[in-house]
Motif scaffolding. Structure first.
Motif, short mmCIF file in Angstrom:
data_model
loop_
_atom_site.label_atom_id
_atom_site.label_comp_id
_atom_site.label_asym_id
_atom_site.label_seq_id
_atom_site.Cartn_x
_atom_site.Cartn_y
_atom_site.Cartn_z
N GLU A 20 41.90 31.44 38.25
CA GLU A 20 42.59 32.35 39.17
C GLU A 20 44.10 32.12 39.14
OE1 GLU A 20 42.54 33.45 43.95
OE2 GLU A 20 40.89 32.30 43.05
N GLU A 21 44.52 30.86 38.98
CA GLU A 21 45.95 30.55 38.89
C GLU A 21 46.57 31.20 37.66
OE1 GLU A 21 43.58 28.33 39.44
OE2 GLU A 21 44.01 27.79 41.54
N HIS A 24 47.09 34.87 38.25
CA HIS A 24 48.27 35.15 39.08
C HIS A 24 49.56 35.06 38.25
CE1 HIS A 24 45.91 33.93 42.94
NE2 HIS A 24 45.64 35.16 42.54
#
Length: 316
Positions: A20-21, A24
């Motif tokens: 998820e990082e 982003h």
């Protein structure tokens, strides 16, 4: 994921692998690219329309090319950005997939037709400068642009229609960030018809790309021959500088699409597809405003004057 032989009515876009990082970080990068692409190409369209120094066929075509770059990135990038923010896979209906694929291919085809026309325009400007304004008059330019747009959108109706007559029963997970044609073919269970479709799509891609690339190559063969006959080095440099931006754009654009579509077998590695698709839909539209401004004195002067006028307006 489909487990029977009923055709998919919606698809799941797998998007980008990773945490998820990472998603982003990719969102921030691609969002920045998208904003710069929109602003850069919009500025080019505005100055081409407003500045009298840019009222020539070369910049008329450039304005339409910038509009196409805005369209091609807007068709793909917002969906991709939304997918990066969502947890898991992104859902897209069959009708949305049809629309996205059709617009993407149609705009790309129009862009290649326009790049071919721009090459011929540069040929007339360098090799027949005294007749340039007669040959490349307003009516000719309007006709060329109209034909490019109409051809691009009409040419892709049948390929997209056929694509969605296939039965997608192997899976409904598309291993890309948009409805990629190669990955959709991979999901089809109509084996013989899929092979036939692949071959026809290959021939059509060859026709579009080489149909516009051949006039480009011929035009630049004559242009280089003419430039080499110019006695002064400054004259040769000035003549070539009018073509340098277009050559750069042609190399990037044709190179990306040749790797993506001109292969007898459209089904290929998802990672390869994803990288080349990013080049076509994100990187190239982002670079084009810089390619056509940093090497063009007239555009730089028009931009400088435009900034001065804006500053004066804000001061008043």
């Amino acid at each position: 994921m489909l487990m029977n032989y009923s055709s998919a009515t919606e698809f799941y876009l797998l998007g980008f692998p990773g945490s998820e990082e990472l998603h982003h970080i990719l969102f921030a990068i691609f969002f920045f690219f998208y904003l710069v692409t929109l602003m850069g190409n919009t500025v080019i369209i505005m100055i081409v329309c407003v500045d009298k120094r840019l009222q020539s066929p070369m910049y008329f075509f450039l304005g339409h090319l910038s509009a196409l770059e805005i369209l091609v990135t807007t068709i793909i990038v917002p969906v991709m950005l939304w997918g990066l923010l969502l947890p898991g896979m992104q859902t897209m209906s069959l009708s949305a997939c049809v629309v996205q694929l059709f617009l993407y291919l149609a705009v790309g085809t129009t862009e290649f037709a326009l790049l071919g026309a721009m090459a011929v325009d540069r040929y007339v400007a360098v090799c027949n400068p005294l007749r340039y304004n007669i040959i490349m008059n307003r009516h000719t330019c309007n006709f060329v642009v109209l034909v490019s747009w109409v051809f691009g959108f009409l040419f892709q109706i049948w390929p997209v229609y056929v694509m969605f007559q296939l039965t997608y029963c192997k899976s409904n997970v598309v291993n890309n960030f948009f409805c990629d044609r190669g990955q959709l073919l991979k999901l089809s269970c109509n084996n013989l018809f899929t092979l036939f479709t692949e071959f026809i799509l290959f021939l059509m891609a060859v026709f579009v790309l080489f149909g516009s690339l051949i006039p480009t190559i011929v035009s630049y063969a004559y242009i280089i021959s003419t430039i080499l006959k110019i006695p002064s080095s400054s004259g040769r440099r000035k003549s070539f500088s009018t073509c340098a931006s277009h050559v750069t754009c042609v190399v990037i654009g044709y190179g990306s699409y040749l790797f993506l579509y001109v292969k007898p077998k459209q089904i290929q590695a998802a990672g390869y597809n994803r990288v080349v698709s990013l080049m076509v839909s994100v990187v190239t539209p982002f670079l084009n405003p810089f390619i056509f401004t940093l090497r063009n004195d007239k555009v730089i002067e028009a931009l400088r004057d435009g900034v001065k006028r804006c500053c004066q307006l804000f001061r008043n």
